[in-house]
Design an enzyme around this catalytic site. Structure first.
Site, short mmCIF file in Angstrom:
data_model
loop_
_atom_site.label_atom_id
_atom_site.label_comp_id
_atom_site.label_asym_id
_atom_site.label_seq_id
_atom_site.Cartn_x
_atom_site.Cartn_y
_atom_site.Cartn_z
N GLY A 1 0.81 -1.22 0.00
CA GLY A 1 0.00 0.00 0.00
C GLY A 1 0.84 1.26 0.00
N CYS A 2 2.17 1.11 0.00
CA CYS A 2 3.04 2.28 -0.07
C CYS A 2 3.57 2.41 -1.49
CB CYS A 2 4.22 2.16 0.88
SG CYS A 2 3.73 2.13 2.59
N GLN A 3 3.65 3.65 -1.95
CA GLN A 3 4.18 3.92 -3.29
C GLN A 3 5.68 3.62 -3.31
OE1 GLN A 3 3.59 7.96 -4.48
NE2 GLN A 3 3.29 7.43 -6.62
#
Lengths: 409, 143
Positions: free
Chosen positions: B52-54
């Site tokens: 969920g982190c870029q």
């Protein structure tokens, strides 16, 4: 500047969006390869259409419909002359470059690509010129071949020649790389493909906004581009095709507008270009796009390109003096785009730090992951220039980037 | 006092000194990241990446007594700085404390407008993962 009648301040005046502050600093917009800003004339045309002419086109029996139809078809004429197409029937309006490519893959591909055939693309393609062909190849049992590139980001033409054979049915290559700015030798690519009996699609998303693109001089079979990178509205693109191909190709989508006659026993299709424009098209944006073409023509393509080249040369030299600055893509023939890395820093961080001082750039893989893998990097920082950019803006970029690079260099 | 609330108040105070200057704020966040304790290279594996982190964010935990200790790293400096703030607030605390914590400092320092919505989602994913680790530890204790 050795140009006459070119006044960048005057041009900037025509772009309202440029006159604002971002994070307390004047906006420096250098993300033009993603989308260009719109001149007031385009914005006003959209407003004018909805306030005075809004109507459905081609079939209304009233004044507004007639006006809207005329304006819509006038843009088609303008696009035709913009590309020097033999006729306006060969200009098809799409949602954008991506849809143009998908249209060709779904129609030309469906009819003319068979098992064992080969399609050639290049290592620097945008995903939109990779994935539709992968999907088509998987469906048809065809093979996708890739022209390799040098470390400088240029196509290796000898390798391209080796890939061409009687199996090659289509070559689909971008004219200008969105990630590197490389200008590909399209004339050679096309003539070599034709000698092998293959058709050629030119992805001109990044070229039409910078220099004259003449479909007859190129002798390309298809050419696609997006209006929004050419000072026009979003959600609109153009597909040019050779007449005999467009006529032979099956329709893309079924619906209103694209038919001649519908009966439950069968349907006959409309002539080109309408055969490929099912449903109510993007009327407002097509009409407003006329103003974008007029803007480019008023500035003059030669002056526009000269100005952008001057900016690119200036930026490449100036930023090149920053310790830790690593240019990505050093092709001899480039336009508008300066892709780079700062040693020891992630592109996201650089982009965010630039944004903090009002400078808009693009960071990441630029929808060209295979190209990034080729250079063994995750992504780059990309500054891309348009006609309204200035050397002063590059100076601002230089000052900020120097400060950022000092963190690790 | 060095509880979760007082550490948050400290952070709010530090960021208030920076004021509205976004450039100084971003540089400050990155400097905080520079001070994160080194993360073991062998732990930089797929299993430890927060989804969920870029950017890539690796997070692992260990325990010291009844305290949960977080170790993290990222491939981008700004994200490292953000994690360092979370670690400063949540690391070396009991699982109960972590689970009960209300991380109000994030809104108070205007993090959303500093880092934008995409990174805010990433930040939320980090907090969620940190709390999940605390929950796992608490469940183990209660088992």
């Amino acid at each position: 500047m050795a140009k006459t009648g070119f006044d960048v301040d005057d041009i900037r005046e025509r772009f309202p969006v440029l006159h604002q502050e971002v994070n307390g600093r004047p906006l420096v917009y250098l993300d033009n390869a993603a989308t260009s800003q719109k001149p007031l004339s385009v914005i006003e045309a959209l407003n004018h259409y909805y306030t005075t002419d809004n109507s459905n086109i081609h079939r209304g029996a009233h004044a507004l419909a007639a006006r809207a139809t005329d304006y819509y078809e006038n843009t088609r004429k303008s696009v035709s002359s913009f590309l020097n197409a033999p006729s306006e029937e060969q200009i098809i309006f799409t949602k954008g470059t991506t849809e143009g490519i998908n249209l060709v893959a779904s129609t030309f591909g469906r009819k003319f690509i068979h098992e064992g055939d080969e399609i050639i693309i290049s290592a620097m393609e945008h995903h939109s010129n990779i994935v539709p062909w992968q999907m088509l190849c998987a469906e048809k049992g065809a093979t996708l071949k890739v022209i390799p590139i040098t470390d400088d980001g240029e196509l290796i033409m000898e390798e391209y020649e080796k890939l061409l054979s009687s199996k090659t049915k289509l070559v689909s290559v971008l004219h200008v790389s969105n990630a590197l700015g490389t200008v590909n030798p399209m004339e050679s690519i096309i003539s070599m493909a034709h000698r092998a009996g293959a058709k050629v699609l030119v992805d001109a998303a990044q070229s039409t906004s910078h220099f004259t693109v003449d479909v007859q001089a190129l002798d390309c079979d298809f050419l696609v581009f997006s209006a929004h990178k050419l000072y026009g509205p979003t959600g609109l693109g153009v597909l040019y095709g050779k007449r005999e191909l467009l006529e032979e190709m099956p329709p893309y989508q079924g619906g209103g507008e694209m038919i001649k006659e519908v009966d439950f026993s069968g349907t006959t299709y409309n002539e080109i270009p309408f055969k490929f424009e099912a449903g109510t098209p993007n009327i407002a944006d097509v009409i407003a796009f006329q103003k974008a073409l007029e803007f480019v023509s008023t500035v003059g393509k030669e002056q526009l390109l000269a100005h952008e080249n001057e900016l690119l040369t200036y930026a490449t030299e100036k930023l090149g003096t920053i310790k830790g600055f690593i240019p990505v893509g050093k092709a001899k023939h480039k336009v508008s785009v300066l892709s780079f890395l700062i040693n020891g820093m992630h592109p996201f961080d650089v982009g965010m730090m630039l944004d903090a001082v009002g400078i808009a750039v693009r960071t990441g893989h630029h929808c060209a992951q295979p190209l990034m893998k080729r250079f063994n990097i995750e992504g780059t920082v990309r500054a891309s220039f348009a006609v309204y950019n200035t050397k002063q803006e590059i100076d601002v970029l230089y000052v900020s980037l120097s400060r950022i690079a000092k963190r690790k260099n | 006092m060095n509880d979760i609330k007082s550490v948050q108040e400290e952070i709010i105070e530090e960021f208030s000194i920076l004021g509205d200057d976004k450039e100084s704020t971003i540089f400050y966040i990155m400097e905080l990241g520079d001070k994160l304790p080194p993360f073991p290279e062998e732990e930089k594996k797929e299993d430890n990446i927060i989804k969920g982190c870029q950017s890539k964010v690796w997070l692992i935990t260990k325990t010291e007594g009844d305290k949960v200790v977080y170790l993290a790293d990222s491939n981008t400096d700004i994200t490292k700085g953000l994690i360092s703030l979370l670690i400063r607030v949540l690391s070396y605390r009991k699982a109960d404390e972590i689970l009960d914590s209300d991380l109000y400092f994030i809104d108070k320092i205007g993090m959303g407008s500093i880092i934008g919505s995409q990174r805010s989602n990433g930040l939320a994913a980090m907090i969620k993962q940190m709390k999940l680790y605390a929950l796992a530890y608490q469940s183990k204790l209660n088992a």
